[in-house]
Motif scaffolding. Structure first.
Motif, PDB file in Angstrom:
ATOM      1  N   ASP A 162       0.840  -1.198   0.000  1.00  0.00           N
ATOM      2  CA  ASP A 162       0.000   0.000   0.000  1.00  0.00           C
ATOM      3  C   ASP A 162       0.876   1.249   0.000  1.00  0.00           C
ATOM      4  N   LEU A 163       0.240   2.388  -0.217  1.00  0.00           N
ATOM      5  CA  LEU A 163       0.973   3.631  -0.367  1.00  0.00           C
ATOM      6  C   LEU A 163       1.728   4.009   0.899  1.00  0.00           C
ATOM      7  N   THR A 222       2.168  10.822   2.942  1.00  0.00           N
ATOM      8  CA  THR A 222       1.146   9.861   2.525  1.00  0.00           C
ATOM      9  C   THR A 222      -0.182  10.559   2.285  1.00  0.00           C
ATOM     10  N   ARG A 223      -0.567  11.479   3.191  1.00  0.00           N
ATOM     11  CA  ARG A 223      -1.824  12.216   3.024  1.00  0.00           C
ATOM     12  C   ARG A 223      -1.799  13.064   1.756  1.00  0.00           C
ATOM     13  N   GLU A 226      -2.200  10.801  -1.214  1.00  0.00           N
ATOM     14  CA  GLU A 226      -3.571  10.296  -1.318  1.00  0.00           C
ATOM     15  C   GLU A 226      -4.505  11.371  -1.879  1.00  0.00           C
ATOM     16  N   GLU A 227      -4.289  12.605  -1.453  1.00  0.00           N
ATOM     17  CA  GLU A 227      -5.111  13.709  -1.967  1.00  0.00           C
ATOM     18  C   GLU A 227      -4.856  13.930  -3.455  1.00  0.00           C
ATOM     19  N   ARG A 235      -7.415   5.344  -7.927  1.00  0.00           N
ATOM     20  CA  ARG A 235      -7.407   4.523  -6.715  1.00  0.00           C
ATOM     21  C   ARG A 235      -6.100   3.757  -6.673  1.00  0.00           C
ATOM     22  N   ALA A 236      -5.404   3.859  -5.550  1.00  0.00           N
ATOM     23  CA  ALA A 236      -4.094   3.234  -5.438  1.00  0.00           C
ATOM     24  C   ALA A 236      -4.158   1.731  -5.699  1.00  0.00           C
TER      25      ALA A 236
END
Length: 304
Positions: A162-163, A222-223, A226-227, A235-236
């Motif tokens: 995951d990211l 990470t935030r 994601e933004e 979508r990752a």
């Protein structure tokens, strides 16, 4: 092989002495080489050829590490090897000028820093950091440095795909690159490729590291990523995420071309760390610091 090879005498026996200057003979040979082969001469090449032009250096003994090989120093002997020598110079990020030919029919060339190279079996080789050292190494059979790109991969077993985990792994890479003396990165570059169809690069953006400890950057980075994914409608889980650690502006020489990337969610399966560098990282300081970096990455990626 037994016995000691008199390395200090190899060039002296061929007619070299400190301060030797072939002067007009060397300059005439350079001119004929430039005229026929459309070469561009530079100061290091002229200095080396004035010092060594016309020498026929014989092989001394069987060789210390590899077979000893003689050579003739005359740029005209390698002036027709333009395409492969120019390609080698391009790969090394420097200009080359013909220097001569070995007894095994391999062209030799000198670069802008005075290093001596040859093209032979297996591609390009660095004979020495100077023409003097390179000719000696050839004559007595010291092992040359093979010139080749470096590319290493380490699976990051046990790391979630995951990211957030990818960001943490990339920050570890930042730490390793800094502490092994490669360079001190100031950002992470996120490249997102869709996994459907042919695969399209849907996002390519650089995110600066925050001041302070690297661990403190993990969640904010990470935030932010994601933004950026959400804003691009991505979508990752449906993409391959490549988190590169780019060299900062001003990084010198071959280290500026190094690529260090953590990949998450791609066709390869689990997360991976990759490290690659160009051919010019085969020797000198770049080679030493990359070897230390590779050892650190291998130790970190190996499960304990």
């Amino acid at each position: 092989m037994t016995g000691e090879i008199p390395t200090a005498d190899a060039l002296t026996a061929a007619g070299w002495r400190p301060g030797r200057d072939a002067a007009q003979d060397a300059l005439h040979a350079i001119l004929r080489t430039v005229t026929v082969g459309r070469w561009e001469v530079f100061p290091a090449a002229e200095r080396a050829l004035r010092e060594f032009h016309g020498l026929r250096v014989p092989a001394v003994g069987d060789g210390l590490d590899v077979a000893a090989t003689g050579c003739l120093v005359d740029p005209q002997e390698a002036r027709y090897a333009g395409p492969p020598l120019r390609q080698l110079g391009h790969s090394l990020g420097t200009r080359l000028f013909p220097f001569g030919r070995t007894d095994s029919d391999a062209p030799m060339a000198v670069d802008e820093d005075g290093r001596l190279f040859t093209l032979g079996v297996g591609g390009g080789w660095l004979l020495g950091d100077s023409a003097h050292d390179g000719l000696l190494a050839l004559a007595v059979g010291r092992r040359p440095v093979r010139l080749r790109s470096r590319e290493r991969y380490w699976p990051l077993s046990g790391m979630p795909a995951d990211l957030a985990a990818g960001v943490r792994a990339a920050l570890v890479a930042v730490y390793v690159l800094h502490h092994t003396g490669v360079y001190s990165a100031r950002a992470l570059r996120l490249q997102v490729t869709t996994l459907r169809g042919v695969g399209v690069l849907a996002l390519d953006r650089t995110f600066p590291l925050l001041p302070g400890p690297l661990e403190a950057s993990a969640e904010p980075l990470t935030r932010s990523m994601e933004e950026a994914l959400a804003a691009a409608g991505l979508r990752a889980q449906n993409c391959e995420l490549a988190l590169a650690v780019p060299a900062p502006s001003g990084t010198p020489g071959p280290l500026a071309e190094l690529d260090c990337t953590v990949t998450v969610g791609g066709p390869a399966g689990g997360p991976t760390l990759s490290l690659s560098a160009g051919m010019s990282a085969s020797y000198g300081r770049a080679s030493r610091v990359l070897a230390a970096c590779e050892a650190a990455f291998a130790a970190w990626a190996t499960p304990h």
